[in-house]
Write an enzyme that holds these catalytic residues in place. Structure first.
Site, PDB file in Angstrom:
ATOM      1  N   ASP A 192      12.158  -3.626 -10.570  1.00 11.62           N
ATOM      2  CA  ASP A 192      11.254  -3.054 -11.568  1.00 11.62           C
ATOM      3  C   ASP A 192      11.885  -1.777 -12.127  1.00 11.62           C
ATOM      4  O   ASP A 192      12.900  -1.315 -11.633  1.00 11.62           O
ATOM      5  CB  ASP A 192       9.875  -2.743 -10.962  1.00 11.62           C
ATOM      6  CG  ASP A 192       9.978  -2.057  -9.628  1.00 11.62           C
ATOM      7  OD1 ASP A 192      10.901  -1.225  -9.456  1.00 11.62           O
ATOM      8  OD2 ASP A 192       9.142  -2.328  -8.750  1.00 11.62           O
ATOM      9  N   ASP A 223      11.232   2.207 -13.191  1.00 15.50           N
ATOM     10  CA  ASP A 223      10.378   3.389 -13.129  1.00 15.50           C
ATOM     11  C   ASP A 223      10.906   4.416 -14.113  1.00 15.50           C
ATOM     12  O   ASP A 223      12.114   4.583 -14.267  1.00 15.50           O
ATOM     13  CB  ASP A 223      10.387   3.990 -11.717  1.00 15.50           C
ATOM     14  CG  ASP A 223       9.771   3.035 -10.705  1.00 15.50           C
ATOM     15  OD1 ASP A 223       8.745   2.410 -11.036  1.00 15.50           O
ATOM     16  OD2 ASP A 223      10.322   2.898  -9.601  1.00 15.50           O
ATOM     17  N   ASP A 259      14.098  10.447  -2.079  1.00 13.61           N
ATOM     18  CA  ASP A 259      14.569  10.222  -0.713  1.00 13.61           C
ATOM     19  C   ASP A 259      16.104  10.230  -0.581  1.00 13.61           C
ATOM     20  O   ASP A 259      16.674  11.148  -0.015  1.00 13.61           O
ATOM     21  CB  ASP A 259      13.926   8.975  -0.081  1.00 13.61           C
ATOM     22  CG  ASP A 259      13.991   7.735  -0.971  1.00 13.61           C
ATOM     23  OD1 ASP A 259      14.594   7.799  -2.064  1.00 13.61           O
ATOM     24  OD2 ASP A 259      13.436   6.693  -0.571  1.00 13.61           O
TER      25      ASP A 259
HETATM   26  P1  ATP Z   1      13.047  -1.057  -4.795  1.00 10.59           P
HETATM   27  O1  ATP Z   1      14.267  -1.791  -5.202  1.00 10.59           O
HETATM   28  O2  ATP Z   1      12.509  -1.498  -3.492  1.00 10.59           O
HETATM   29  O3  ATP Z   1      11.984  -0.956  -5.859  1.00 10.59           O
HETATM   30  P2  ATP Z   1      13.186   1.777  -5.186  1.00 10.59           P
HETATM   31  O4  ATP Z   1      14.252   2.767  -4.794  1.00 10.59           O
HETATM   32  O5  ATP Z   1      12.899   1.639  -6.631  1.00 10.59           O
HETATM   33  O6  ATP Z   1      13.586   0.431  -4.515  1.00 10.59           O
HETATM   34  P3  ATP Z   1      10.423   2.450  -4.918  1.00 10.59           P
HETATM   35  O7  ATP Z   1       9.553   2.365  -3.721  1.00 10.59           O
HETATM   36  O8  ATP Z   1      10.142   1.593  -6.093  1.00 10.59           O
HETATM   37  O9  ATP Z   1      11.892   2.203  -4.396  1.00 10.59           O
HETATM   38  O10 ATP Z   1      10.437   3.983  -5.336  1.00 10.59           O
HETATM   39  C1  ATP Z   1      11.023   4.441  -6.552  1.00 10.59           C
HETATM   40  C2  ATP Z   1      11.726   5.766  -6.327  1.00 10.59           C
HETATM   41  O11 ATP Z   1      10.779   6.759  -5.896  1.00 10.59           O
HETATM   42  C3  ATP Z   1      12.787   5.769  -5.246  1.00 10.59           C
HETATM   43  O12 ATP Z   1      14.005   5.311  -5.730  1.00 10.59           O
HETATM   44  C4  ATP Z   1      12.835   7.228  -4.845  1.00 10.59           C
HETATM   45  O13 ATP Z   1      13.555   7.981  -5.779  1.00 10.59           O
HETATM   46  C5  ATP Z   1      11.372   7.630  -4.941  1.00 10.59           C
HETATM   47  N1  ATP Z   1      10.673   7.440  -3.638  1.00 10.59           N
HETATM   48  C6  ATP Z   1       9.978   6.347  -3.249  1.00 10.59           C
HETATM   49  N2  ATP Z   1       9.468   6.504  -2.016  1.00 10.59           N
HETATM   50  C7  ATP Z   1       9.837   7.738  -1.611  1.00 10.59           C
HETATM   51  C8  ATP Z   1       9.613   8.496  -0.421  1.00 10.59           C
HETATM   52  N3  ATP Z   1       8.917   7.999   0.600  1.00 10.59           N
HETATM   53  N4  ATP Z   1      10.142   9.744  -0.377  1.00 10.59           N
HETATM   54  C9  ATP Z   1      10.844  10.257  -1.419  1.00 10.59           C
HETATM   55  N5  ATP Z   1      11.093   9.588  -2.537  1.00 10.59           N
HETATM   56  C10 ATP Z   1      10.604   8.347  -2.660  1.00 10.59           C
HETATM   57 MG    MG Z   2      11.349   0.430  -7.550  1.00 12.36          MG
END
Ligand code: ATP
Ligand code: MG
Length: 436
Positions: free
Chosen positions: A69, A71, A145
């Site tokens: 997705d 963001d 993170d």
């Molecule tokens: P995915 O491929 O699973 O979607 P993602 O990195 O996009 O991986 P998301 O859970 O969609 O993960 O979160 C989007 C972004 O928000 C992350 O890349 C990170 O920058 C931030 N983020 C998400 N969860 C946390 C957390 N627990 N602590 C700090 N930053 C976070």
């Molecule tokens: Mg994501």
């Protein structure tokens, strides 16, 4: 260590000189960004705001993978974002976000968050001052993170902005937490699960300092609400890399935090089939997802919790309780303990129990009973589960083979989701869901 990271982390204050990677120096092409995400980015920019793609979307594009997705991060407040779009809704209480909907795709737009906001929230001092809630892009970058999740794709010049050495870590295949790892895990223990998940998904290594505290701090997951852990469990096991995620979690001692009964049951080594069943079940899930087939959390949890349940049922049977009833009682016990850690919504725990209890009914192969079982809405999943048990060496392969033959005799295709072997027209059209 990339030069700019030292500067950021010295006194935990944002710096103002990030590395900017220009369009000609990276591989992100607009052709790989979804139409809705581009629309959101352009509209924000046209309205005079900053607009960046951020998080997993940027990371996956840079790796040449298809993002799950997209963001978006911006300096516009949620109200300002909402005002830019007709199809937007403000959601969330803790962190207000805007969801912009385009048909089935939702683009999540978050306002840059400040470091102060995070601190206010932690210290539990009541109401958060609106003034402190939002911050600059630098602050937003530092409270993410991992370095590889803190890269920004800037729609105003198509550059990638890197505040933390994320590009170098991406190239090295390293997961490195921003800031002091122990502090960051204590702030949010789910970051340990995320480390294991991204290691499994991306095939990355966890950098030494980021890796070191995990074995010591895994127990902090006990404080995380069970509903949030449920969401994380789905991301870990229903994303196409479940086997690898399971192995990572066990390696770091995190699996036992999520599934303590299963971990305990797997530690008895008198048989091999319990571990084989879990691994084959997860392999199955990964294969189905790769083939574009649906998977249900009911089956996943049925697999993960079968061994603790089977052990209890076995004891009950030894005390003279019939198999069916033993499965029911053991099922209640195991679910009751499990949901204290990881919530399981009733819409999945009910079919899960059926998958389990039908295992007893497979032994009734006489008279009209098999035909009745065939008509059970959960027959298919329960039969797949029986096959899995037989494959793992726990259930009788003869019994599984009997049910395969029986379906064929009834004109059903045992591999085709219980559908007739030859295609037949549906008698009744499927009911349409009313449009929302
Ligand atoms: P995915 O491929 O699973 O979607 P993602 O990195 O996009 O991986 P998301 O859970 O969609 O993960 O979160 C989007 C972004 O928000 C992350 O890349 C990170 O920058 C931030 N983020 C998400 N969860 C946390 C957390 N627990 N602590 C700090 N930053 C976070
Ligand atoms: Mg994501």
């Amino acid at each position: 260590m990339p030069p700019n990271r030292k500067a950021i982390l010295q006194d935990n204050r944002p710096i103002v000189t990030p590395t900017v990677i220009s369009r000609s120096e990276h591989n992100i092409s607009r052709a790989n960004i979804s139409e809705p995400a581009l629309k959101v980015l352009y509209r924000l920019k046209k309205s005079g705001y900053q607009a960046h793609l951020v998080g997993g979307g940027v990371r996956d594009l840079l790796l040449g993978r298809e993002p799950k997705d997209f963001d978006v991060a911006t300096d516009a407040t949620p109200e300002q974002v909402k005002a830019c779009f007709g199809n937007a809704r403000i959601i969330g209480r803790r962190f207000r976000l805007v969801h912009v909907r385009f048909g089935r795709e939702i683009i999540e737009v978050a306002t840059f968050r400040s470091m102060q906001f995070q601190q206010t929230e932690q210290s539990d001092e009541g109401m958060v001052l609106r003034d402190n809630e939002f911050g600059t892009i630098e602050e937003d970058a530092l409270r993410r993170d991992f370095t590889v999740n803190a890269l920004y794709y800037n729609i105003s010049d198509f550059s990638v902005i890197d505040y933390s050495g994320g590009m170098a870590d991406l190239e090295a295949g390293l997961l490195r937490l921003l800031g002091d790892p122990e502090t960051r895990y204590r702030e949010d223990p789910v970051r340990m699960l995320r480390a294991a998940r991204f290691a499994a998904k991306l095939g990355f290594n966890i950098e030494a300092a980021t890796e070191e505290p995990i074995a010591r701090l895994g127990h902090l997951l006990a404080e995380v609400p069970s509903a949030r852990l449920y969401e994380e469990v789905l991301k870990l096991f229903i994303s196409g890399y479940a086997v690898s995620a399971f192995e990572k979690l066990r390696h770091y001692g995190l699996f036992g935090q999520l599934f303590p009964q299963t971990e305990e049951a797997l530690s008895h080594e008198e048989h091999e089939f319990p571990l084989t069943l879990v691994l084959k079940g997860l392999e199955n899930t990964d294969r189905r997802l790769a083939q574009g087939k649906p998977v249900t959390p009911a089956f996943l949890f049925a697999v993960l919790l079968w061994e603790p349940l089977r052990r209890i049922a076995e004891e009950l049977q030894a005390d003279g309780v019939p198999f069916y009833q033993a499965l029911q009682e053991a099922g209640s016990l195991v679910i009751g303990r499990q949901v204290q850690r990881v919530a399981i919504p009733r819409r999945f725990s009910i079919p899960m129990r059926e998958i389990w209890t039908l295992q007893a009914r497979f032994h009734n192969t006489k008279g009209k009973r098999p035909l009745r079982l065939l008509a059970h809405p959960r027959f298919r999943a329960a039969y797949d589960f029986l096959l899995l048990r037989a494959e793992a060496g726990e259930a009788d392969p003869e019994l599984a083979a009997w049910w395969t033959r029986y379906q064929e005799e009834q004109g059903l295709d045992p591999r085709g989701g219980g559908k007739p072997a030859t295609s037949r027209r549906r008698r009744r059209p499927r009911k349409r869901r009313p449009a929302k």
